[in-house]
Write a protein that holds these residues in place. Structure first.
Motif, PDB file in Angstrom:
ATOM      1  N   GLN A  23      35.397  38.690  42.895  1.00 13.99           N
ATOM      2  CA  GLN A  23      35.912  37.489  42.260  1.00 13.99           C
ATOM      3  C   GLN A  23      37.136  36.978  43.015  1.00 13.99           C
ATOM      4  O   GLN A  23      37.970  37.778  43.448  1.00 13.99           O
ATOM      5  CB  GLN A  23      36.317  37.771  40.795  1.00 13.99           C
ATOM      6  CG  GLN A  23      35.169  38.180  39.891  1.00 13.99           C
ATOM      7  CD  GLN A  23      34.205  37.030  39.673  1.00 13.99           C
ATOM      8  OE1 GLN A  23      34.592  35.855  39.675  1.00 13.99           O
ATOM      9  NE2 GLN A  23      32.927  37.373  39.474  1.00 13.99           N
ATOM     10  N   PRO A  24      37.249  35.657  43.189  1.00 14.85           N
ATOM     11  CA  PRO A  24      38.474  35.122  43.794  1.00 14.85           C
ATOM     12  C   PRO A  24      39.689  35.486  42.947  1.00 14.85           C
ATOM     13  O   PRO A  24      39.629  35.477  41.715  1.00 14.85           O
ATOM     14  CB  PRO A  24      38.237  33.606  43.809  1.00 14.85           C
ATOM     15  CG  PRO A  24      36.757  33.437  43.665  1.00 14.85           C
ATOM     16  CD  PRO A  24      36.285  34.596  42.853  1.00 14.85           C
ATOM     17  N   SER A  25      40.793  35.803  43.616  1.00 19.41           N
ATOM     18  CA  SER A  25      41.991  36.192  42.877  1.00 19.41           C
ATOM     19  C   SER A  25      42.598  34.981  42.184  1.00 19.41           C
ATOM     20  O   SER A  25      42.736  33.908  42.776  1.00 19.41           O
ATOM     21  CB  SER A  25      43.015  36.806  43.827  1.00 19.41           C
ATOM     22  OG  SER A  25      44.201  37.101  43.140  1.00 19.41           O
ATOM     23  N   SER A  26      42.951  35.156  40.928  1.00 22.44           N
ATOM     24  CA  SER A  26      43.612  34.085  40.170  1.00 22.44           C
ATOM     25  C   SER A  26      45.123  34.271  40.138  1.00 22.44           C
ATOM     26  O   SER A  26      45.838  33.427  39.592  1.00 22.44           O
ATOM     27  CB  SER A  26      43.069  34.052  38.737  1.00 22.44           C
ATOM     28  OG  SER A  26      43.316  35.293  38.084  1.00 22.44           O
ATOM     29  N   ALA A  27      45.598  35.371  40.708  1.00 20.19           N
ATOM     30  CA  ALA A  27      47.037  35.656  40.666  1.00 20.19           C
ATOM     31  C   ALA A  27      47.758  34.863  41.746  1.00 20.19           C
ATOM     32  O   ALA A  27      47.271  34.724  42.865  1.00 20.19           O
ATOM     33  CB  ALA A  27      47.288  37.145  40.860  1.00 20.19           C
ATOM     34  N   SER A  28      48.928  34.342  41.406  1.00 24.28           N
ATOM     35  CA  SER A  28      49.808  33.705  42.377  1.00 24.28           C
ATOM     36  C   SER A  28      50.907  34.707  42.704  1.00 24.28           C
ATOM     37  O   SER A  28      51.950  34.747  42.049  1.00 24.28           O
ATOM     38  CB  SER A  28      50.397  32.412  41.795  1.00 24.28           C
ATOM     39  OG  SER A  28      51.252  31.804  42.734  1.00 24.28           O
ATOM     40  N   TYR A  29      50.659  35.520  43.717  1.00 20.65           N
ATOM     41  CA  TYR A  29      51.530  36.664  43.967  1.00 20.65           C
ATOM     42  C   TYR A  29      52.955  36.246  44.308  1.00 20.65           C
ATOM     43  O   TYR A  29      53.922  36.897  43.894  1.00 20.65           O
ATOM     44  CB  TYR A  29      50.942  37.524  45.099  1.00 20.65           C
ATOM     45  CG  TYR A  29      49.643  38.188  44.702  1.00 20.65           C
ATOM     46  CD1 TYR A  29      49.617  39.220  43.768  1.00 20.65           C
ATOM     47  CD2 TYR A  29      48.439  37.779  45.259  1.00 20.65           C
ATOM     48  CE1 TYR A  29      48.427  39.826  43.394  1.00 20.65           C
ATOM     49  CE2 TYR A  29      47.235  38.377  44.901  1.00 20.65           C
ATOM     50  CZ  TYR A  29      47.231  39.398  43.972  1.00 20.65           C
ATOM     51  OH  TYR A  29      46.052  39.988  43.605  1.00 20.65           O
TER      52      TYR A  29
ATOM     53  N   PRO B 147      48.335  44.852  39.662  1.00 20.79           N
ATOM     54  CA  PRO B 147      47.249  44.197  40.397  1.00 20.79           C
ATOM     55  C   PRO B 147      45.908  44.879  40.122  1.00 20.79           C
ATOM     56  O   PRO B 147      45.847  46.100  39.908  1.00 20.79           O
ATOM     57  CB  PRO B 147      47.659  44.383  41.860  1.00 20.79           C
ATOM     58  CG  PRO B 147      49.097  44.800  41.826  1.00 20.79           C
ATOM     59  CD  PRO B 147      49.278  45.522  40.542  1.00 20.79           C
ATOM     60  N   VAL B 148      44.869  44.094  40.118  1.00 17.71           N
ATOM     61  CA  VAL B 148      43.509  44.616  39.918  1.00 17.71           C
ATOM     62  C   VAL B 148      42.668  44.233  41.129  1.00 17.71           C
ATOM     63  O   VAL B 148      42.580  43.056  41.490  1.00 17.71           O
ATOM     64  CB  VAL B 148      42.885  44.054  38.632  1.00 17.71           C
ATOM     65  CG1 VAL B 148      41.453  44.557  38.484  1.00 17.71           C
ATOM     66  CG2 VAL B 148      43.712  44.450  37.409  1.00 17.71           C
ATOM     67  N   TRP B 149      42.047  45.231  41.750  1.00 16.84           N
ATOM     68  CA  TRP B 149      41.217  44.995  42.937  1.00 16.84           C
ATOM     69  C   TRP B 149      39.811  44.630  42.508  1.00 16.84           C
ATOM     70  O   TRP B 149      39.115  45.411  41.855  1.00 16.84           O
ATOM     71  CB  TRP B 149      41.207  46.259  43.793  1.00 16.84           C
ATOM     72  CG  TRP B 149      40.233  46.226  44.939  1.00 16.84           C
ATOM     73  CD1 TRP B 149      39.021  46.839  45.001  1.00 16.84           C
ATOM     74  CD2 TRP B 149      40.397  45.536  46.174  1.00 16.84           C
ATOM     75  NE1 TRP B 149      38.414  46.582  46.193  1.00 16.84           N
ATOM     76  CE2 TRP B 149      39.235  45.782  46.943  1.00 16.84           C
ATOM     77  CE3 TRP B 149      41.400  44.743  46.710  1.00 16.84           C
ATOM     78  CZ2 TRP B 149      39.049  45.265  48.223  1.00 16.84           C
ATOM     79  CZ3 TRP B 149      41.211  44.228  47.977  1.00 16.84           C
ATOM     80  CH2 TRP B 149      40.067  44.475  48.724  1.00 16.84           C
ATOM     81  N   ASP B 150      39.411  43.404  42.826  1.00 13.02           N
ATOM     82  CA  ASP B 150      38.060  42.952  42.499  1.00 13.02           C
ATOM     83  C   ASP B 150      37.553  42.100  43.654  1.00 13.02           C
ATOM     84  O   ASP B 150      37.800  40.894  43.718  1.00 13.02           O
ATOM     85  CB  ASP B 150      38.056  42.144  41.203  1.00 13.02           C
ATOM     86  CG  ASP B 150      36.630  41.810  40.730  1.00 13.02           C
ATOM     87  OD1 ASP B 150      35.686  42.048  41.523  1.00 13.02           O
ATOM     88  OD2 ASP B 150      36.473  41.311  39.608  1.00 13.02           O
ATOM     89  N   PRO B 151      36.838  42.707  44.593  1.00  9.55           N
ATOM     90  CA  PRO B 151      36.371  41.947  45.757  1.00  9.55           C
ATOM     91  C   PRO B 151      35.270  40.943  45.434  1.00  9.55           C
ATOM     92  O   PRO B 151      34.901  40.131  46.288  1.00  9.55           O
ATOM     93  CB  PRO B 151      35.863  43.040  46.699  1.00  9.55           C
ATOM     94  CG  PRO B 151      35.466  44.159  45.797  1.00  9.55           C
ATOM     95  CD  PRO B 151      36.434  44.127  44.662  1.00  9.55           C
TER      96      PRO B 151
END
Length: 383
Positions: free
Chosen positions: A309-315, A303-307
């Motif tokens: 940008q909206p997360s593109s990952a589907s966890y 995981p990459v923390w980037d406040p």
């Protein structure tokens, strides 16, 4: 095929849990499948004898299900030598006295949790049952849920490596009773009647943690009454005096830490009404009532923390479903079958009244920890 009948006095079946889970979905379900196969050409046939305080209600249940045995006189039922087992699903405050009578009458006893209102009472029941030589058990149904059975499979296979933590979320919104009927009885929210989510749910968490991950060695807790005004079954308002939410931290033998939130004042935003996430050095799992998903170490994404940008990952898509690999029956029915085999064949059975006393102990210490605002050690009970 030889049919062997076991007569079971069932006290408290007019209540929701006693009726739905224990009578209909357990004992009557066993009858519908032709009885419990004991092997060697013998089938055990459970014959419920319904016991309750209100004659019309008990009689109507017996009539509805074609049962001949029912009574409002517990003493008379217990004096009947043809009754083999006593089951209790009453409110907790009424349970110890009835169970003592059953033990004194030489009946095997099987009880809902908590077994008693305090640890001393629970230990007394266990002692009396041992001294009388009767078989005894406490309902610990969560262990037999499909999701937790899959979780146990992972633990026993060493999937997690070293278990680091367990996080549990349980609960749902229980309506106040004014605009919509409450899904739980009003006594649950009155401390003077034995209500409260700590005394109701912490005995569950004790056996789940104990059986799957290790004995609870210490407890910290915070209790709250979030909804302070409710309406009872007659539409009358009353003050809620019992806790409707409890937040617990448990240290486990072996070093793992468990955190479990329990609430009747929370709206569900998860896949099930209860979920446990287990994190270990080799992998993690999330288990609910039925499903269980895993993420092994070898395929854990970075995981990459980037406040910004909206997360593109589907966890959720990064987890793999654990297959059933077998058919899972109703958890209450499964434990009933194990207890009846224990009674009929003397097969091993470890969920006895002492195991039930551990749950009462944890709830009692959690209440004390919350009142005193500190961590309290949980002494190990003698077997």
């Amino acid at each position: 095929m030889t049919r062997k009948t076991v007569r079971i006095a069932m006290n408290g079946v007019t209540g929701r849990m006693g009726y739905r889970q224990h009578l209909v979905r357990s004992l009557l379900a066993i009858r519908e499948q032709g009885g419990l196969d004991l092997g060697g050409g013998t089938v055990l046939w459970p014959e419920p004898v319904l016991v309750g305080r209100r004659a019309p209600a008990v009689e109507e249940l017996a009539r509805r299900h074609g049962l001949d045995g029912w009574s409002t006189d517990l003493d008379a039922v217990l004096s009947d030598d043809s009754v083999d087992v006593y089951f209790d699903a009453q409110v907790t405050s009424a349970r110890p006295e009835a169970v003592k009578k059953a033990i004194a009458a030489g009946k095997h006893v099987y009880v809902e949790k908590p077994a008693a209102t305090d640890l001393a009472g629970a230990l007394e029941l266990a002692r009396l049952a041992r001294e009388a030589g009767v078989k005894h058990g406490t309902v610990q149904d969560k262990l037999f849920l499909p999701g937790l059975r899959k979780l146990r499979r992972l633990v026993e296979d060493g999937f997690f490596g070293d278990v680091l933590s367990v996080r549990g979320e349980f609960g749902y919104w229980v309506f106040e009773g004014d605009r919509q009927p409450a899904q739980r009885p009003s006594w649950n929210y009155r401390a003077e009647d034995g209500g409260g989510i700590t005394v109701d749910m912490f005995p569950h968490w004790e056996y789940v943690l104990h059986e799957l991950f290790g004995r609870v060695t210490s407890v910290q807790a915070h209790r709250a009454t979030h909804v302070r005004k409710r309406w009872d079954e007659n539409g009358q308002p009353y003050a809620a005096t019992a806790d409707d939410a409890a937040y617990g931290i448990f240290e486990l033998a072996g070093g793992a830490v468990a955190q479990i939130n329990s609430s009747w004042a929370v709206r569900v935003h998860r896949d099930d009404l209860v979920e446990f996430q287990v994190d270990g050095t080799h992998g993690s799992a999330v288990a609910g009532l039925h499903s269980c998903r895993v993420q092994p170490r070898a395929v854990t994404p970075r995981p990459v923390w980037d406040p910004d940008q909206p997360s593109s990952a589907s966890y959720r898509d990064q987890w793999q479903e654990v297959p059933d690999n077998q058919e899972f029956d109703n958890g209450f029915k499964t434990q009933w079958e194990l207890f009846l085999r224990h009674v009929a064949l003397d097969e091993p059975y470890r969920w006895d009244l002492t195991a039930g006393a551990r749950g009462v102990q944890l709830a009692e210490l959690a209440l004390r920890a919350a009142a005193e605002g500190r961590r309290i050690e949980v002494p190990e009970l003698a077997p």
